[in-house]
Design a protein around this motif. Structure first.
Motif, PDB file in Angstrom:
ATOM      1  N   ALA A   5       0.598  -0.957  -0.186  1.00 19.41           N
ATOM      2  CA  ALA A   5       0.522   0.056  -0.374  1.00 19.41           C
ATOM      3  C   ALA A   5       1.011   0.824  -0.322  1.00 19.41           C
ATOM      4  O   ALA A   5       1.780   1.183   0.706  1.00 19.41           O
ATOM      5  N   LYS A   6       0.512   2.244  -0.506  1.00 20.95           N
ATOM      6  CA  LYS A   6       1.345   3.166  -0.598  1.00 20.95           C
ATOM      7  C   LYS A   6       0.388   4.599   0.326  1.00 20.95           C
ATOM      8  O   LYS A   6      -0.477   4.711   0.343  1.00 20.95           O
ATOM      9  N   VAL A   7       1.813   5.026   0.952  1.00 18.26           N
ATOM     10  CA  VAL A   7       1.420   6.177   1.932  1.00 18.26           C
ATOM     11  C   VAL A   7       2.642   6.976   2.022  1.00 18.26           C
ATOM     12  O   VAL A   7       3.806   7.192   1.095  1.00 18.26           O
ATOM     13  N   LEU A   8       1.549   8.440   1.359  1.00 16.88           N
ATOM     14  CA  LEU A   8       2.118   9.871   1.275  1.00 16.88           C
ATOM     15  C   LEU A   8       2.135  10.999   2.905  1.00 16.88           C
ATOM     16  O   LEU A   8       1.405  11.208   3.056  1.00 16.88           O
ATOM     17  N   ILE A   9       3.228  11.400   2.769  1.00 15.12           N
ATOM     18  CA  ILE A   9       3.593  12.362   4.073  1.00 15.12           C
ATOM     19  C   ILE A   9       3.837  13.532   3.405  1.00 15.12           C
ATOM     20  O   ILE A   9       4.527  13.470   2.765  1.00 15.12           O
ATOM     21  N   GLY A  28       6.305  -2.317   6.241  1.00 13.17           N
ATOM     22  CA  GLY A  28       6.455  -2.657   4.372  1.00 13.17           C
ATOM     23  C   GLY A  28       5.053  -1.724   3.406  1.00 13.17           C
ATOM     24  O   GLY A  28       5.332  -2.113   2.491  1.00 13.17           O
ATOM     25  N   TYR A  29       4.962  -0.356   3.718  1.00  9.85           N
ATOM     26  CA  TYR A  29       4.238   0.157   2.773  1.00  9.85           C
ATOM     27  C   TYR A  29       6.068   0.910   1.948  1.00  9.85           C
ATOM     28  O   TYR A  29       6.505   1.067   2.244  1.00  9.85           O
ATOM     29  N   SER A  30       4.347   1.634   0.870  1.00 10.36           N
ATOM     30  CA  SER A  30       5.649   2.081  -0.592  1.00 10.36           C
ATOM     31  C   SER A  30       5.386   3.456   0.303  1.00 10.36           C
ATOM     32  O   SER A  30       4.560   4.040   0.089  1.00 10.36           O
ATOM     33  N   VAL A  31       6.206   4.151   0.160  1.00 11.71           N
ATOM     34  CA  VAL A  31       5.904   6.165   1.282  1.00 11.71           C
ATOM     35  C   VAL A  31       7.153   6.676  -0.141  1.00 11.71           C
ATOM     36  O   VAL A  31       7.832   7.207  -0.921  1.00 11.71           O
ATOM     37  N   GLY A  32       5.305   7.932  -0.245  1.00 10.23           N
ATOM     38  CA  GLY A  32       6.072   9.166  -0.445  1.00 10.23           C
ATOM     39  C   GLY A  32       6.814  10.248   0.349  1.00 10.23           C
ATOM     40  O   GLY A  32       5.672  10.681   1.475  1.00 10.23           O
ATOM     41  N   GLU A  33       6.822  11.056   0.444  1.00  8.22           N
ATOM     42  CA  GLU A  33       7.139  12.559   0.885  1.00  8.22           C
ATOM     43  C   GLU A  33       6.641  13.773   0.306  1.00  8.22           C
ATOM     44  O   GLU A  33       7.997  14.526  -0.396  1.00  8.22           O
ATOM     45  N   ALA A  34       6.400  14.593   0.614  1.00  7.14           N
ATOM     46  CA  ALA A  34       6.902  15.631  -0.077  1.00  7.14           C
ATOM     47  C   ALA A  34       6.842  16.769   1.443  1.00  7.14           C
ATOM     48  O   ALA A  34       6.318  16.938   2.756  1.00  7.14           O
ATOM     49  N   GLU A  39       3.864  20.354  -3.401  1.00  8.18           N
ATOM     50  CA  GLU A  39       4.565  19.516  -3.550  1.00  8.18           C
ATOM     51  C   GLU A  39       3.790  18.415  -3.518  1.00  8.18           C
ATOM     52  O   GLU A  39       3.569  16.934  -3.889  1.00  8.18           O
ATOM     53  N   GLY A  40       2.821  18.416  -1.808  1.00  6.13           N
ATOM     54  CA  GLY A  40       1.934  17.238  -1.571  1.00  6.13           C
ATOM     55  C   GLY A  40       0.804  17.067  -2.500  1.00  6.13           C
ATOM     56  O   GLY A  40       0.974  15.960  -3.063  1.00  6.13           O
TER      57      GLY A  40
END
Length: 229
Positions: A5-9, A28-34, A39-40
């Motif tokens: 699962a993808k999580v955006l911070i 185990g999560y796929s993580v993006g960050e802004a 940017e978010g």
């Protein structure tokens, strides 16, 4: 192997952003960050995450302004903020946030909130019709409530409040939202109506109404149906 699962911070503090990333990746999560609202929103459109962790104190825009934009894109939203004022929590939840975690936070609690958010996405998609909490069973399709196998007789307002909570198990539902949904928009400030109904529900459903374990009070904010399976 299942896709992570993808999580955006969305968080401007680099230290907290790293703490959130490490915890989420460890789980185990796929993580993006802004680090900014701009940017978010851009990453939200590109990565299409299932869950967004949103700080409210962003440098280019107040996080409250982003809640409806994020929800409109189909993501589940957990606010992670140092703002612990009740009015801020109410505002965030009324705008559509799914949960609210106050800094400083325990990373294990954060991961539990993410797991709960992902379960809710799945249950929302499969239209959960029966909610079970201990010996209490809520059959939403049949508008029926059982306790230890015996039917519990509820007034229309009692059932209405319980059903709204059961549709969002383990999530805070704000006072105003419950009052709008059950009594109508003209009554959204009549919190005393809600308190009376919740007290009656606890008498009928809780093992010990003085120490409720099913319908939990989030002081000044709303109620949460706890322990649903």
């Amino acid at each position: 192997m299942p896709i992570a699962a993808k999580v955006l911070i969305v968080e401007d503090d680099a230290h907290i952003r790293r703490l959130l990333r490490v915890a989420a990746e460890r789980a185990g999560y796929s993580v993006g960050e802004a680090g900014t609202a701009r940017e978010g929103l851009s990453l939200l459109d590109i990565d299409k995450p299932e869950v967004v962790l949103l700080d409210l104190g962003l440098p280019d825009r107040d996080g409250l302004e982003l809640i409806q934009l994020i929800k409109a894109r189909g993501a589940t939203l957990i606010v992670v903020s140092a703002r612990d004022d009740t009015a801020e929590k109410v505002a965030a939840l009324d705008l559509g946030a799914d949960d609210y975690l106050t800094k400083p936070f325990d990373t294990e609690e954060l991961l539990a909130r993410i797991r709960t958010a992902l379960r809710h996405r799945l249950s929302d998609q499969t239209a959960q019709a029966v909610v079970t909490i201990g010996d209490v069973v809520i059959e939403l399709d049949h508008r029926r409530v059982l306790r230890a196998g015996e039917e519990v007789h509820l007034s229309p307002k009692e059932y209405g409040v319980l059903a709204e909570l059961a549709k969002r198990p383990d999530r805070i539902v704000g006072h105003a939202q419950l009052l709008r949904d059950v009594w109508g928009p003209a009554h959204e400030n009549r919190v005393e109506y809600l308190r009376i109904v919740v007290r009656n529900l606890r008498q009928k459903l809780e093992q010990d109404p003085a120490r409720p374990m099913i319908i939990r009070n989030e002081i000044g904010v709303g109620y949460r149906l706890s322990g649903a399976g």
